[in-house]
Design a protein around this motif. Structure first.
Motif, mmCIF file in Angstrom:
data_model
loop_
_atom_site.group_PDB
_atom_site.id
_atom_site.type_symbol
_atom_site.label_atom_id
_atom_site.label_comp_id
_atom_site.label_asym_id
_atom_site.label_seq_id
_atom_site.Cartn_x
_atom_site.Cartn_y
_atom_site.Cartn_z
ATOM 1 N N ARG A 125 0.852 -1.191 0.000
ATOM 2 C CA ARG A 125 0.000 0.000 0.000
ATOM 3 C C ARG A 125 0.886 1.239 0.000
ATOM 4 N NH1 ARG A 125 -1.990 -1.530 4.863
ATOM 5 N NH2 ARG A 125 -1.792 0.632 5.573
ATOM 6 N N ASP A 127 0.086 4.016 1.217
ATOM 7 C CA ASP A 127 -0.115 4.779 2.452
ATOM 8 C C ASP A 127 0.239 3.966 3.700
ATOM 9 O OD1 ASP A 127 -2.119 2.937 2.290
ATOM 10 O OD2 ASP A 127 -3.748 4.320 2.827
ATOM 11 N N HIS A 128 1.096 2.980 3.529
ATOM 12 C CA HIS A 128 1.506 2.182 4.691
ATOM 13 C C HIS A 128 2.116 3.095 5.755
ATOM 14 C CE1 HIS A 128 2.994 -1.157 7.042
ATOM 15 N NE2 HIS A 128 4.224 -0.650 6.989
ATOM 16 N N ASN A 129 1.679 2.912 7.008
ATOM 17 C CA ASN A 129 2.126 3.836 8.068
ATOM 18 C C ASN A 129 3.006 3.161 9.113
ATOM 19 O OD1 ASN A 129 0.273 2.225 9.299
ATOM 20 N ND2 ASN A 129 -1.075 3.874 10.034
ATOM 21 N N GLY A 133 7.367 4.064 7.069
ATOM 22 C CA GLY A 133 6.418 4.443 6.038
ATOM 23 C C GLY A 133 6.353 3.391 4.945
#
Length: 281
Positions: A125, A127-129, A133
């Motif tokens: 993804r 937007d992996h957090n 990141g």
């Protein structure tokens, strides 16, 4: 250094460019193939492009041993018993053919797992957090490759051992060949070798060596000369001599550790040979 950092360094060295730009581009690519359900011609093109991007990174990590190191760490975290033979690491450094073989197996397994994740609504993804990141797709695939390396390596190593057995199968219980072959192998010219000196311990030490070394030693004990061995195993004369030297070193190390008994006369001769070589150098 953490796994993610090492992988990012390898990817940056191979691909260049900014990490953020790669992630943004990959987000667009994933959206395009997601619209087609990760199937069809569009996905095939996307997969082929991704494989071409990953290959140079993977080959570089195989050459330096980085992929094996990361795979060993991953296996330890998972509680798997895993070992990479030092001779195999040397072979990966020197042989592009071996690197290609392992790369294909590892990457095929990684791409399969990658697609399974996409179809299941999991996986990469933009937007992996996590702590670092998101990673770019290339780094993500290489990470999966570190998970896949153990099985691919074990399959490859098992095939190499099988190759050694097929090319040189020998029973060390036949006294006449033992006396001639082992004597020649360890340089015991004019000294009668008692086969009981070696026996099972000799086999155990040989089994610890790389498959090529096993094949060279077994053929030597059978009475084949270096030229014949080189032809049979498709090795250079230098490689045959190197394998014999490595095994002699392993035998004398085992004798120092008390794992195998070698007559004192041969210890003395080995010492003289070593001294002479140092003097010549």
């Amino acid at each position: 250094m953490k796994t993610a950092t090492k992988i990012d360094e390898a990817v940056n060295a191979a691909l260049g460019g900014e990490r953020a730009a790669r992630i943004a581009r990959d987000a667009v690519r994933i959206k395009e193939v997601a619209d087609g359900g990760f199937t069809g011609r569009a996905y095939e093109v996307f997969e082929s492009e991704l494989i071409l991007e990953v290959q140079p990174v993977l080959l570089g990590m195989l050459r330096t041993g980085t992929l094996a190191q990361l795979a060993l760490k991953h296996a330890a975290r998972q509680g798997h018993d895993f070992f990479v033979h030092p001779d195999d690491l040397r072979l990966l450094r020197s042989s592009s053919e071996v690197r290609d073989t392992l790369m294909v197996d590892v990457l095929a397994a990684a791409m399969k797992k990658f697609r399974e994740g996409l179809l299941a609504g999991k996986g990469w993804r933009a937007d992996h957090n996590g702590p670092r990141g998101a990673s770019c797709l290339t780094s993500y695939i290489v990470t999966i490759c570190t998970w896949m390396f153990r099985r691919a390596y074990v399959r490859w190593a098992t095939e190499r051992v099988r190759w050694a057995r097929v090319n040189a199968v020998y029973d060390f219980t036949e006294a006449e060949a033992n006396q001639a072959g082992i004597g020649g192998l360890i340089g015991a010219v004019g000294y009668e070798i008692d086969t009981e000196v070696f026996g099972t311990d000799f086999e155990e030490i040989l089994d610890e060596q790389a498959p090529e070394t096993q094949a060279v030693v077994r053929l030597t004990v059978m009475g084949f000369g270096d030229t014949e061995i080189a032809e049979k195993l498709k090795l250079t004369h230098g490689a045959v001599r190197m394998r014999k030297t490595r095994f002699r070193t392993a035998i004398y190390q085992a004798a120092r550790e008390g794992r195998i008994w070698i007559p004192e006369q041969l210890h003395a001769r080995a010492s003289v040979r070593t001294t002479a070589k140092r003097g010549a150098a």
